[in-house]
Design a protein around this motif. Structure first.
Motif, PDB file in Angstrom:
ATOM      1  N   ILE A  13      30.356  43.468  45.640  1.00  0.00           N
ATOM      2  CA  ILE A  13      28.902  43.185  46.306  1.00  0.00           C
ATOM      3  C   ILE A  13      29.731  41.884  47.610  1.00  0.00           C
ATOM      4  O   ILE A  13      29.138  42.498  48.759  1.00  0.00           O
ATOM      5  N   LEU A  14      29.991  40.979  47.304  1.00  0.00           N
ATOM      6  CA  LEU A  14      30.516  40.094  48.146  1.00  0.00           C
ATOM      7  C   LEU A  14      31.470  40.732  48.816  1.00  0.00           C
ATOM      8  O   LEU A  14      31.832  40.159  49.991  1.00  0.00           O
ATOM      9  N   GLY A  15      32.643  41.779  48.410  1.00  0.00           N
ATOM     10  CA  GLY A  15      33.456  42.049  49.049  1.00  0.00           C
ATOM     11  C   GLY A  15      32.985  43.289  50.329  1.00  0.00           C
ATOM     12  O   GLY A  15      32.954  42.931  51.553  1.00  0.00           O
ATOM     13  N   LEU A  16      32.249  43.582  50.358  1.00  0.00           N
ATOM     14  CA  LEU A  16      30.968  45.005  50.993  1.00  0.00           C
ATOM     15  C   LEU A  16      30.561  43.574  51.730  1.00  0.00           C
ATOM     16  O   LEU A  16      30.676  44.650  52.888  1.00  0.00           O
ATOM     17  N   HIS A  25      38.856  39.889  62.195  1.00  0.00           N
ATOM     18  CA  HIS A  25      40.444  40.050  61.937  1.00  0.00           C
ATOM     19  C   HIS A  25      40.602  40.945  61.071  1.00  0.00           C
ATOM     20  O   HIS A  25      39.390  40.766  59.974  1.00  0.00           O
ATOM     21  N   LEU A  26      41.400  41.335  61.891  1.00  0.00           N
ATOM     22  CA  LEU A  26      42.217  43.117  61.130  1.00  0.00           C
ATOM     23  C   LEU A  26      42.148  42.537  59.658  1.00  0.00           C
ATOM     24  O   LEU A  26      42.530  42.860  58.671  1.00  0.00           O
ATOM     25  N   LEU A  27      42.691  41.394  59.228  1.00  0.00           N
ATOM     26  CA  LEU A  27      43.501  40.799  58.083  1.00  0.00           C
ATOM     27  C   LEU A  27      42.484  40.513  57.202  1.00  0.00           C
ATOM     28  O   LEU A  27      42.395  40.714  55.843  1.00  0.00           O
ATOM     29  N   SER A  28      40.977  40.270  57.746  1.00  0.00           N
ATOM     30  CA  SER A  28      39.799  39.702  56.505  1.00  0.00           C
ATOM     31  C   SER A  28      39.016  41.248  56.083  1.00  0.00           C
ATOM     32  O   SER A  28      39.332  41.445  55.276  1.00  0.00           O
ATOM     33  N   ALA A  29      39.094  41.729  57.031  1.00  0.00           N
ATOM     34  CA  ALA A  29      38.349  43.089  56.469  1.00  0.00           C
ATOM     35  C   ALA A  29      39.482  43.676  55.657  1.00  0.00           C
ATOM     36  O   ALA A  29      38.975  43.948  54.411  1.00  0.00           O
ATOM     37  N   LEU A  30      41.033  43.661  55.397  1.00  0.00           N
ATOM     38  CA  LEU A  30      41.652  43.893  54.703  1.00  0.00           C
ATOM     39  C   LEU A  30      41.647  43.320  53.412  1.00  0.00           C
ATOM     40  O   LEU A  30      41.830  44.641  52.479  1.00  0.00           O
ATOM     41  N   LEU A  31      41.587  42.355  53.328  1.00  0.00           N
ATOM     42  CA  LEU A  31      41.763  41.521  52.364  1.00  0.00           C
ATOM     43  C   LEU A  31      40.054  41.704  51.844  1.00  0.00           C
ATOM     44  O   LEU A  31      39.737  41.948  50.241  1.00  0.00           O
ATOM     45  N   CYS A  32      39.189  42.023  52.572  1.00  0.00           N
ATOM     46  CA  CYS A  32      37.507  42.428  51.456  1.00  0.00           C
ATOM     47  C   CYS A  32      37.593  43.610  50.854  1.00  0.00           C
ATOM     48  O   CYS A  32      37.202  43.383  50.233  1.00  0.00           O
ATOM     49  N   LEU A  33      38.186  44.413  51.706  1.00  0.00           N
ATOM     50  CA  LEU A  33      38.902  46.428  50.547  1.00  0.00           C
ATOM     51  C   LEU A  33      39.166  45.452  49.693  1.00  0.00           C
ATOM     52  O   LEU A  33      39.667  46.744  48.562  1.00  0.00           O
ATOM     53  N   GLU A  34      40.986  44.618  49.517  1.00  0.00           N
ATOM     54  CA  GLU A  34      41.734  44.387  48.348  1.00  0.00           C
ATOM     55  C   GLU A  34      40.788  43.616  47.329  1.00  0.00           C
ATOM     56  O   GLU A  34      40.802  44.387  46.339  1.00  0.00           O
ATOM     57  N   GLY A  35      39.463  43.381  47.720  1.00  0.00           N
ATOM     58  CA  GLY A  35      38.596  42.356  46.792  1.00  0.00           C
ATOM     59  C   GLY A  35      37.924  43.493  45.946  1.00  0.00           C
ATOM     60  O   GLY A  35      37.513  43.858  44.638  1.00  0.00           O
ATOM     61  N   MET A  36      37.579  43.989  46.405  1.00  0.00           N
ATOM     62  CA  MET A  36      36.491  45.420  46.369  1.00  0.00           C
ATOM     63  C   MET A  36      37.562  46.462  45.160  1.00  0.00           C
ATOM     64  O   MET A  36      36.896  46.904  44.159  1.00  0.00           O
ATOM     65  N   MET A  37      38.728  46.295  46.037  1.00  0.00           N
ATOM     66  CA  MET A  37      39.265  47.685  44.846  1.00  0.00           C
ATOM     67  C   MET A  37      40.105  46.996  43.552  1.00  0.00           C
ATOM     68  O   MET A  37      39.507  47.557  42.346  1.00  0.00           O
ATOM     69  N   LEU A  38      39.665  45.204  43.920  1.00  0.00           N
ATOM     70  CA  LEU A  38      40.231  44.835  42.085  1.00  0.00           C
ATOM     71  C   LEU A  38      38.913  44.709  42.079  1.00  0.00           C
ATOM     72  O   LEU A  38      39.400  44.843  40.249  1.00  0.00           O
ATOM     73  N   SER A  39      37.588  44.491  42.100  1.00  0.00           N
ATOM     74  CA  SER A  39      36.930  44.658  40.815  1.00  0.00           C
ATOM     75  C   SER A  39      36.744  45.772  40.479  1.00  0.00           C
ATOM     76  O   SER A  39      36.188  46.505  39.529  1.00  0.00           O
ATOM     77  N   LEU A  40      36.894  47.083  41.433  1.00  0.00           N
ATOM     78  CA  LEU A  40      36.733  48.165  41.041  1.00  0.00           C
ATOM     79  C   LEU A  40      37.982  48.669  39.686  1.00  0.00           C
ATOM     80  O   LEU A  40      37.392  48.896  38.765  1.00  0.00           O
ATOM     81  N   PHE A  41      39.659  48.384  40.128  1.00  0.00           N
ATOM     82  CA  PHE A  41      40.192  48.278  38.856  1.00  0.00           C
ATOM     83  C   PHE A  41      39.674  48.128  37.266  1.00  0.00           C
ATOM     84  O   PHE A  41      39.782  47.943  36.644  1.00  0.00           O
ATOM     85  N   ILE A  42      38.995  45.811  38.051  1.00  0.00           N
ATOM     86  CA  ILE A  42      38.947  46.045  36.581  1.00  0.00           C
ATOM     87  C   ILE A  42      37.751  46.114  36.219  1.00  0.00           C
ATOM     88  O   ILE A  42      37.970  46.649  34.405  1.00  0.00           O
ATOM     89  N   ALA A  43      36.556  46.581  36.714  1.00  0.00           N
ATOM     90  CA  ALA A  43      35.517  46.895  36.013  1.00  0.00           C
ATOM     91  C   ALA A  43      35.663  48.912  35.322  1.00  0.00           C
ATOM     92  O   ALA A  43      35.117  48.755  34.184  1.00  0.00           O
ATOM     93  N   LEU A  44      36.936  49.894  36.244  1.00  0.00           N
ATOM     94  CA  LEU A  44      36.818  50.415  34.962  1.00  0.00           C
ATOM     95  C   LEU A  44      38.208  50.567  34.161  1.00  0.00           C
ATOM     96  O   LEU A  44      37.616  50.925  32.859  1.00  0.00           O
ATOM     97  N   SER A  45      38.754  49.429  33.953  1.00  0.00           N
ATOM     98  CA  SER A  45      39.320  48.477  32.914  1.00  0.00           C
ATOM     99  C   SER A  45      39.051  48.247  31.553  1.00  0.00           C
ATOM    100  O   SER A  45      38.726  48.865  30.273  1.00  0.00           O
TER     101      SER A  45
END
Length: 98
Positions: A13-16, A25-45
Motif C-alpha cells: 500500500i505504501l508503494g502504491l 520523477h520517473l525514477l521515483s515511480a520506478l522505485l515505487c513499482l519495484e517496492g510493490m513487486m518486492l512485497s508481492l514476491f516476498i508475500a507469495l514466497s
C-alpha cells in the motif's frame, strides 16, 4: 491478520500510495513499482511456504522474473528520456510529441 501479512500489505500500500501521489520523477515511480513487486514476491514466497504445496513453488520465481524484466525496461526508458529530454521529470514529458 498476522503481523507478517500486515507488514507486506502495508509495504504494498505504501508503494502504491507513493506511485499515486509522488509522481514528479520517473525514477521515483520506478522505485515505487519495484517496492510493490518486492512485497508481492516476498508475500507469495511466504504463502507457498505456509501452504506447503510444491505446485505453487514456481510462482515466486515467475514474479521475480517479471519484476526483473520490468526493471530493465524501466531503466531503458529512463535512460532514453534522460537523453532526449535532458531530465526525468514527468511534467516535462509530452505524450503528443515523439
Amino acid at each position: 491478520m498476522t503481523p507478517t501479512h500486515f507488514a507486506f500489505s502495508s509495504a504494498f500500500i505504501l508503494g502504491l500510495m507513493g506511485l499515486a501521489f509522488h509522481r514528479t520523477h520517473l525514477l521515483s515511480a520506478l522505485l515505487c513499482l519495484e517496492g510493490m513487486m518486492l512485497s508481492l514476491f516476498i508475500a507469495l514466497s511466504i504463502w507457498t511456504l505456509q501452504v506447503g504445496a510444491t505446485g505453487y513453488s514456481a510462482a515466486p520465481m515467475l514474479v521475480l522474473a517479471f519484476s526483473a524484466c520490468e526493471a530493465s525496461a524501466g531503466l531503458a526508458l529512463l535512460v532514453a528520456t534522460a537523453r532526449t529530454h535532458g531530465t526525468d521529470r514527468l511534467q516535462s514529458l509530452n505524450l503528443l510529441q515523439c
